[in-house]
Design an enzyme around this catalytic site. Sequence first.
Site, mmCIF file in Angstrom:
data_model
loop_
_atom_site.group_PDB
_atom_site.id
_atom_site.type_symbol
_atom_site.label_atom_id
_atom_site.label_comp_id
_atom_site.label_asym_id
_atom_site.label_seq_id
_atom_site.Cartn_x
_atom_site.Cartn_y
_atom_site.Cartn_z
ATOM 1 N N ASP A 48 -2.722 -4.975 0.393
ATOM 2 C CA ASP A 48 -2.240 -6.282 0.835
ATOM 3 C C ASP A 48 -2.916 -6.781 2.105
ATOM 4 O O ASP A 48 -3.235 -7.978 2.220
ATOM 5 C CB ASP A 48 -0.716 -6.291 0.990
ATOM 6 C CG ASP A 48 -0.181 -5.141 1.831
ATOM 7 O OD1 ASP A 48 -0.975 -4.369 2.413
ATOM 8 O OD2 ASP A 48 1.055 -5.010 1.914
ATOM 9 N N MET A 83 0.819 -1.212 0.000
ATOM 10 C CA MET A 83 0.000 0.000 0.000
ATOM 11 C C MET A 83 0.857 1.268 0.000
ATOM 12 O O MET A 83 2.064 1.222 0.230
ATOM 13 C CB MET A 83 -0.932 -0.003 1.206
ATOM 14 C CG MET A 83 -1.930 -1.154 1.214
ATOM 15 S SD MET A 83 -3.026 -1.131 2.646
ATOM 16 C CE MET A 83 -3.998 0.356 2.344
#
Length: 483
Positions: free
Chosen positions: A235, A79
């Site tokens: 994720d 991210m």
Amino acid sequence: MYLGLDLGTSGVKALLIDPDQRVVASATGDLDVSRPRPGWSEQAPADWIAATETAIGKLQRSHGRELAAVRGIGLSGQMHGATVLGEDDRPLRPCILWNDTRSHEQAAQLDADPRFRRITGNIVFPGFTAPKIAWMRDNEPDLFARLRKVLLPKDYLRLWLSGGHFSEMSDAAGTSWLDVENRSWSGDLLAATSLSEENMPALVEGTQPAGALRPDLARQWGMAEGVVIAGGAGDNAASACGMGAVRPGQAFVSLGTSGVLFAANDSYLPNPESAVHTFCHALPGAWHQMGVILSATDSLNWLSGVTGRSAGELTAELGDDLKAPGSVTFLPYLSGERTPHNDAAIRGAYAGLGHESDRTSLTRAVLEGVAFALRDNLEALKAAGTRLERVTAIGGGSRSRYWQKAIATALGIAVDIPADGDFGAAFGAARLGLIAAEGADPLSVCTAPATAATVKPDTALAGAFEEAYQRYRALYPAIRGTM
């Protein structure tokens, strides 16, 4: 068949599942991180493409028939990374990654604007995307003037795979530009970093289609044209989909490069003062809270590099029987820290070293330090209104039974160990690909794996761990001003 692609910090993982969600095959392509200056962390987007081609190429050679039967692709990724594109969709510079702290001054400036916490429900952390763009505006004005789009890492992969500019809610929530409650870009917050919605990708839910595989790549990999690409997830939200942590009260602890304590919610429950992240989940109408530490297995890997022993060798030396914490305390702040301190400048430390401190005592201190950092996260989640009774352990570090016992005892809650299988972010991404391609019910697909074992807190050592945790807590303010 359904394909999950997980763009991590150390590599890209490609994973195939069948209609019954059984893992058919997986392959990886490796990645390196560039650290040109202290506190900086970058990757070239071209390397993500090369690693993806490597991983899918391996699957094509070993499971070509199954790859040809893929109907849906899901994406997961690290991210917060700032992937900055120019007029021709070419990256203007290396991507500034999630664990890069160069923009701490810009983060503090944005966080001082009350609109950011009010609209996003989160502190503006230096690792988030918006302050990185503000840093670029302040320090690389010529490049900033050429900026046309900002994409998150997995969404740059999507651009290459499909030709479209899309993102989804769970990843977008980590930019500091998303109205997290209303699941839309905030024009006011974008304007605060000299951007507009024209610079952003279109938003979808993680379970929705967001493009289709380009014909040339389909031919290259022996796949059908028009394969659906799902919105996907950041994720941690993807890992939650893989673990079935999608209903309120379901939670996991992840021991990867970073460490995460993640709890699913069915409503928006912000409390930025606790330094807990409140993000959209990958499923529509769902949110999640999580505490994040920046160096979990990275701390053990650091010790591995120093001692010349592999991480597995270091933990094996401890055995499986949990011991009371010794005199050595480790603060795992190798890259600064997020929850609960929001401190980009702090660095790690050992305290209590003596002549008797050997390699095993240093290893124990690292494992305990990460466990205590996760305890900090648990306390922050409590302050944000979320109480957990148990968590499921995932990530590479969760393979250490000693570490599992230390975490269970430090947190005072049960840690469930899933049955053998791959239930991480790539598996969650594949599930999202299945949902998008088939229009399947997300809750029916994202079920929890069977539990192979449960590690309970060691009540005989609970007092010793609590005492050691209080020593750990006292060290941060003692060293904060010395960094």
